[in-house]
Structures are given as structure tokens and as C-alpha cells.
Design a protein around this motif. Sequence first.
Motif, mmCIF file in Angstrom:
data_model
loop_
_atom_site.group_PDB
_atom_site.id
_atom_site.type_symbol
_atom_site.label_atom_id
_atom_site.label_comp_id
_atom_site.label_asym_id
_atom_site.label_seq_id
_atom_site.Cartn_x
_atom_site.Cartn_y
_atom_site.Cartn_z
ATOM 1 N N GLU A 335 5.447 -0.147 16.340
ATOM 2 C CA GLU A 335 6.660 -0.625 16.541
ATOM 3 C C GLU A 335 7.443 -0.736 17.737
ATOM 4 O O GLU A 335 8.200 -1.394 18.614
ATOM 5 C CB GLU A 335 7.326 -0.681 15.438
ATOM 6 N N LEU A 336 7.433 0.012 18.278
ATOM 7 C CA LEU A 336 8.779 0.377 19.463
ATOM 8 C C LEU A 336 7.905 0.389 20.505
ATOM 9 O O LEU A 336 8.086 -0.489 21.408
ATOM 10 C CB LEU A 336 9.471 2.248 19.629
ATOM 11 N N LEU A 337 6.040 0.108 20.656
ATOM 12 C CA LEU A 337 5.905 -0.042 21.880
ATOM 13 C C LEU A 337 5.526 -2.141 21.623
ATOM 14 O O LEU A 337 5.561 -2.734 22.259
ATOM 15 C CB LEU A 337 4.716 0.367 22.227
ATOM 16 N N LEU A 338 4.949 -2.476 20.525
ATOM 17 C CA LEU A 338 4.431 -3.639 20.643
ATOM 18 C C LEU A 338 5.194 -4.466 19.566
ATOM 19 O O LEU A 338 4.475 -5.697 19.396
ATOM 20 C CB LEU A 338 2.942 -3.674 19.571
ATOM 21 N N GLY A 339 6.339 -3.643 18.934
ATOM 22 C CA GLY A 339 7.285 -4.712 18.655
ATOM 23 C C GLY A 339 8.730 -5.171 19.388
ATOM 24 O O GLY A 339 8.661 -6.200 19.907
ATOM 25 N N ARG A 340 9.656 -3.743 20.161
ATOM 26 C CA ARG A 340 10.367 -4.449 20.283
ATOM 27 C C ARG A 340 10.320 -4.014 21.855
ATOM 28 O O ARG A 340 10.408 -4.781 22.662
ATOM 29 C CB ARG A 340 11.539 -3.125 20.943
ATOM 30 N N GLY A 341 9.811 -3.246 22.063
ATOM 31 C CA GLY A 341 8.980 -3.622 23.409
ATOM 32 C C GLY A 341 8.333 -4.312 24.371
ATOM 33 O O GLY A 341 8.435 -5.062 25.004
ATOM 34 N N MET A 342 7.469 -4.907 23.884
ATOM 35 C CA MET A 342 6.845 -5.861 23.978
ATOM 36 C C MET A 342 7.948 -7.058 24.017
ATOM 37 O O MET A 342 7.255 -8.198 25.104
ATOM 38 C CB MET A 342 5.493 -6.603 22.529
ATOM 39 N N ALA A 343 8.902 -7.144 22.990
ATOM 40 C CA ALA A 343 9.593 -8.478 23.219
ATOM 41 C C ALA A 343 10.621 -7.908 24.706
ATOM 42 O O ALA A 343 10.335 -8.868 24.811
ATOM 43 C CB ALA A 343 11.021 -8.348 22.222
ATOM 44 N N LEU A 344 10.969 -6.504 24.705
ATOM 45 C CA LEU A 344 11.533 -6.993 26.719
ATOM 46 C C LEU A 344 10.667 -7.503 27.327
ATOM 47 O O LEU A 344 10.801 -7.531 28.430
ATOM 48 C CB LEU A 344 12.296 -5.662 26.227
ATOM 49 N N PHE A 345 9.500 -6.893 27.165
ATOM 50 C CA PHE A 345 8.672 -7.414 28.039
ATOM 51 C C PHE A 345 7.588 -8.633 28.404
ATOM 52 O O PHE A 345 8.105 -9.169 29.579
ATOM 53 C CB PHE A 345 7.132 -6.937 27.895
ATOM 54 N N ALA A 346 7.974 -9.599 27.112
ATOM 55 C CA ALA A 346 8.287 -11.164 27.138
ATOM 56 C C ALA A 346 9.194 -12.010 28.057
ATOM 57 O O ALA A 346 9.294 -12.585 28.704
ATOM 58 C CB ALA A 346 8.034 -12.138 25.521
ATOM 59 N N ALA A 347 10.494 -10.864 27.347
ATOM 60 C CA ALA A 347 12.103 -11.747 27.600
ATOM 61 C C ALA A 347 11.558 -11.118 29.638
ATOM 62 O O ALA A 347 12.673 -12.194 29.907
ATOM 63 C CB ALA A 347 13.434 -10.907 27.481
ATOM 64 N N LEU A 348 11.202 -10.432 29.937
ATOM 65 C CA LEU A 348 11.130 -9.763 31.484
ATOM 66 C C LEU A 348 10.741 -11.101 32.167
ATOM 67 O O LEU A 348 10.873 -12.044 33.578
ATOM 68 C CB LEU A 348 10.668 -8.852 31.425
#
Length: 476
Positions: A335-348
Motif C-alpha cells: 500500500e505505501l508503495l503502490l497506493g500512497r507512493g504511486m499517488a505522489l508519483f502521479a501528482a509529480l
Amino acid sequence: MRLPCLILLSLSLFGCAVALGPGFNQAYRSVDVSATSIEPTHIHVQVSDKLENIGDRRLTYLDVALPNGPSFGTSNVSVTVGGKAVADRRVTQESGPFLRIPFDPPWPQGERREIAFAYDLEPAPEGRGVVAATADGFYLADPNVFPAWQAPLGPFARGSLRAQTQQLEVTVPADFRVLGVGREERIEHHGESVRHRFEMLGAEFPPYIVAGRYQEQRVETETGAVIFWTRESLDEKTARVAGQRLAATNSTYEEVFGSITRSHLPIHVVETAAELAPILSMTSNISAASFPEGVLFDHRAITLGLTSGPVLDLADYELARTWFGWHVRPRPEAELLLGRGMALFAALHAAERRGGAPARQQEIVRLIGTYDSLGTANDEKPGFGPAAGYSRQEATAKSYKGALFLLSLEEIAGEEKFHSALRRILTDIAGQEIGSVELRSAVEAEAGRNLAGEFHAWLDHPGLPAEFRAHYQAAR
């Protein structure tokens, strides 16, 4: 090293023509929720599932995860199989607690079973607030509020985690606006209440409900419509500025991740009556939650202003959860990689689309700085989850590290190939769970190289890899 992962990916993504192990297919799910039955302490839900045994053997039981989350609990659970009540038996596995549904006699191959659940959701006084009911609003905006079937135990086990056809019915006061999964098929008036029926063909998203008494403001942009539901009227300028930003963000995500809906739906931004707890340190004193192609904000965000930088940044983050969170579901350990981490990656990427390469560089430096400021690297646990095993500060740090790891993979594989790998995952694992194994296999297949070293450096060691940090420190 890559061949086993590729074999695993092909089995998990494409399945097998002939059953090689135990398995089931979830053909249909019906959800019925009535706002008129709500008391201050609970929300009553009824779920009916139709499953088919598609495996190579009879099934004596299936396990199902009952609804559970940080802001709600479950009580008064009852289960029937074919209309007959079954005993409540709880079991605990490595991935968590489950309810075991027995089949007596055993469930033969090729036959269907109808399994029904009834239970009360009990919102906590504090929490994310995405399960809440008040006189003015009604929200079930969490993929965990409905039973989640688990694949049977055994080699080559198969199980569809989301129904191919889903029906949602909700009864609310006549002056409520209502959003639900899929397309609204029918509206029935019953005195002062209205019964809304939604249906979705395919496994795009799990069911959700967002309803309440709202003022509506619609904004049309070149890349789509944005609809605001707020408790008080929203001025036209604020709606236009925020709507243009969010529509552009959603357009960027569709380019990076691909379109995942059969029809291009408007983005919805909804004010909640509940107070949402902040999830990441990027959003001090404000918070939001996601539902497919939409964002829930509490009154603090509305008060700060929908056009403020922190609110728009948080909306960018939550919109990305439509893809990795609702369309595919990260396993708890990812979850922290592909959930929250992915959302931060997308926002970038949304920021890069607005400001070009300088904005990308600035965002990466900001992610590194935020990760360092949390000061958890020395005591960091390996891996990226599950989030329940971390403090909020640790989970936030892991989320930022996850976004940086994804950026590292993007640079190694190349942007086009990395995005192609993400789109392949979203297409082939729709409605299912995903972990780091599937991510690695998909990226290796697109990049044509073994990434064991990169995954080891990021997953099994504390802090950021020295080479990655040095690269961006030199570029400042």
C-alpha cells in the motif's frame, strides 16, 4: 532470475485456459443500503454475491475479509449460503483475519452459489470519516466497506475479487444528490424518500456511495467537466480556477495510466459533513479522501479555499487513487508503495505537465527533503507496508520513499516503457490486488532487463540509495 517473475505475471494477468487449481468467478454483486435506517451509531448494509466454482476440485469453504478500516468497524454480521444461515467462524492468516464460509455439502465444480451478507457499519467518532451518516450527508467511500473474497488456498488458485456485474441500490431523502458506482438506471419515489439504482458492467471499481444536501456548480473545460458539491454556494471564479486545474490533472493521469472507464465521467469534488484525519504530512490541518474520479474534502479544506495550493495539491494526490486504490487494489504489504507512493508519483507528473522540467526537478527535490525531514531512515523497516505496522510519521516517510523509488524505476526503464508497464498492470489486473512482484515483472518485461538489484536496494535497505541521492543533489 527474471523468468520465474515473467511466468508468474503471465499466470496472474492472463489466467489459464484450463483450470490448474481451485478457483471461483464472482459473476454478480448486489448492494442495498438505506439511509432511512441509519442511526447515529451504525449503517446497515446488505450484500448478495453470485459465485461460480471454476476450479479443478470441489470447495469445502472460502474465506472472506469483512469490512474493516481505521474509521469504522463491523457488527451484527449474518451470512447465508443458498438462503441457509451458516455459523460465524473467524480465522486468522498471515494477511489478516477472515470469516470462513463453509459449504456443506462441498461445492461441486461448475456450479453456482449465492452468498448473502447483512451487517452494520459502525463509524468511529474520529478517523478518516469516509464511512459516515448525518442528517445532511451519507458516505460509503472506502473500498473496504464491502466483503472481499479471498482466493482459495493451493497452487494455481484463482479468484475474481470483483464482480463482473454490480448493482447498487440506495434510499435517501428526496432532496439528496447521489453518486454511486456505474450508471444510474432507475429512480423510484417513495413518499419523502427516493430509491436510486446504479449498475456497472465490468470490474472497473468496487461500489461506493456519496450523497447529501448540496449546492451544485458545474465547470466545463477543454479536457472534461468538473462538478462541485458544497454545502454553501461556491462562487463562479473559484469553481472555474479549481475546475481547470483538476481537469488538467485528470487528463495527465489518463495519459500516464490510461483511461479505465467506459464512459468519460465528470470529476466530482464533494464537501463532507465528517471531519477527515490528515494522512500525509504534506497536508497540515486539512485532509481529503478519494472515490472513483472524485475527491471528498472536509470543511477545513473548503474554508482554506479550493484554489489554495495545499488543497489543489491534495486533490491531485487523491485523484490518482482512482487508478491505484480503486481500479487495482494494492495488497496491504504494498500500500505505501503502490497506493500512497504511486499517488505522489502521479501528482509529480501533474506538476511537471503544468511547469515543465523545472517543476519536475523541484518536486523531486521536495520529495527528498520531506522524506529527510521525517527522520525515520535510521530506524526504517524493510519493505513498504502494511501501513498498519507503522506510525503515521513512518508511513508518511515510506510513502515519499515509494514515490522516489517509482521515479527511479521510470528513469531506469525510460518514461515510455515504464508508463506502458503501469498501463498493462491496470488493464490486465483490473479489479484485483497488486504487489511489488507484479510491478517488477511488468517493468522488467517492458524494459527488457533484470531489476533485482534496484528492488533490493530500495526495499531491503534503509534510506535512499546513495547513487540516487547524489544524482539529485548534484542537479540542484
